[in-house]
Motif scaffolding. Sequence first.
Motif, PDB file in Angstrom:
ATOM      1  N   ARG A 112       0.839  -1.181  -0.037  1.00  0.00           N
ATOM      2  CA  ARG A 112       0.016  -0.045  -0.018  1.00  0.00           C
ATOM      3  C   ARG A 112       0.855   1.282  -0.027  1.00  0.00           C
ATOM      4  O   ARG A 112       1.947   1.295   0.617  1.00  0.00           O
TER       5      ARG A 112
ATOM      6  N   GLU B 255       0.377   4.337   1.676  1.00  0.00           N
ATOM      7  CA  GLU B 255      -0.715   5.199   2.410  1.00  0.00           C
ATOM      8  C   GLU B 255       0.535   6.189   3.165  1.00  0.00           C
ATOM      9  O   GLU B 255       1.504   5.857   3.313  1.00  0.00           O
TER      10      GLU B 255
ATOM     11  N   GLU C 282      -3.697   8.191   6.401  1.00  0.00           N
ATOM     12  CA  GLU C 282      -4.479   7.168   5.606  1.00  0.00           C
ATOM     13  C   GLU C 282      -4.511   5.840   6.312  1.00  0.00           C
ATOM     14  O   GLU C 282      -5.450   5.120   6.388  1.00  0.00           O
ATOM     15  N   ARG C 283      -3.127   5.605   6.877  1.00  0.00           N
ATOM     16  CA  ARG C 283      -2.904   4.183   7.468  1.00  0.00           C
ATOM     17  C   ARG C 283      -3.784   4.176   8.711  1.00  0.00           C
ATOM     18  O   ARG C 283      -4.267   3.152   8.898  1.00  0.00           O
TER      19      ARG C 283
END
Length: 170
Positions: free
Chosen positions: A21, A23, A27-28
């Motif tokens: 990902r 991120e 966002e994570r």
Amino acid sequence: MSSSERSDDRPAGSSTSDDGRNETPMERADRQWSELLQELRVAQTGVQILFGFLLAVVFQPRFSDLGSVDRTIYVVTVFCGAAATGALIGPVSLHRLVSGRRLKPVAVRWAARLTVVGLVLLYLTMASAFLLIMRMALHDALALWLVAVMALWFALVWFVVPLITVRSRR
């Protein structure tokens, strides 16, 4: 990927992840918080129903028939149930009180810790409630064996399998 499948040895705020990902730390944290909420919904419902049942037991006519050992088991069970309820509802309070202060990665870590504590306390609540029920139903040593088997089963599926899964990934 659920939070139980992610590698928790990386900080919630790290900018790279080993799962491909791309991120940002926020966002994570948002994703991890969302996953944690889904997990908490299951655990909170179970612990609240169990705790409500436990609170009602003391008002049943047969409660006065309990011996001192069974009353002690009951008190320990209610105490563990109350503590589990607090730990599993704690992440909601934590989120609400720190919301908007740019602390989500820290809040996610604390909420995850509270959830694990809550699950351990729920494990103890389930085992002691099962012990009380089996003692009332069977009145013999078979009750202890059944409780031991069930406690091992819970430990296996709630803790051992996840730990094996994490170790196999490393």
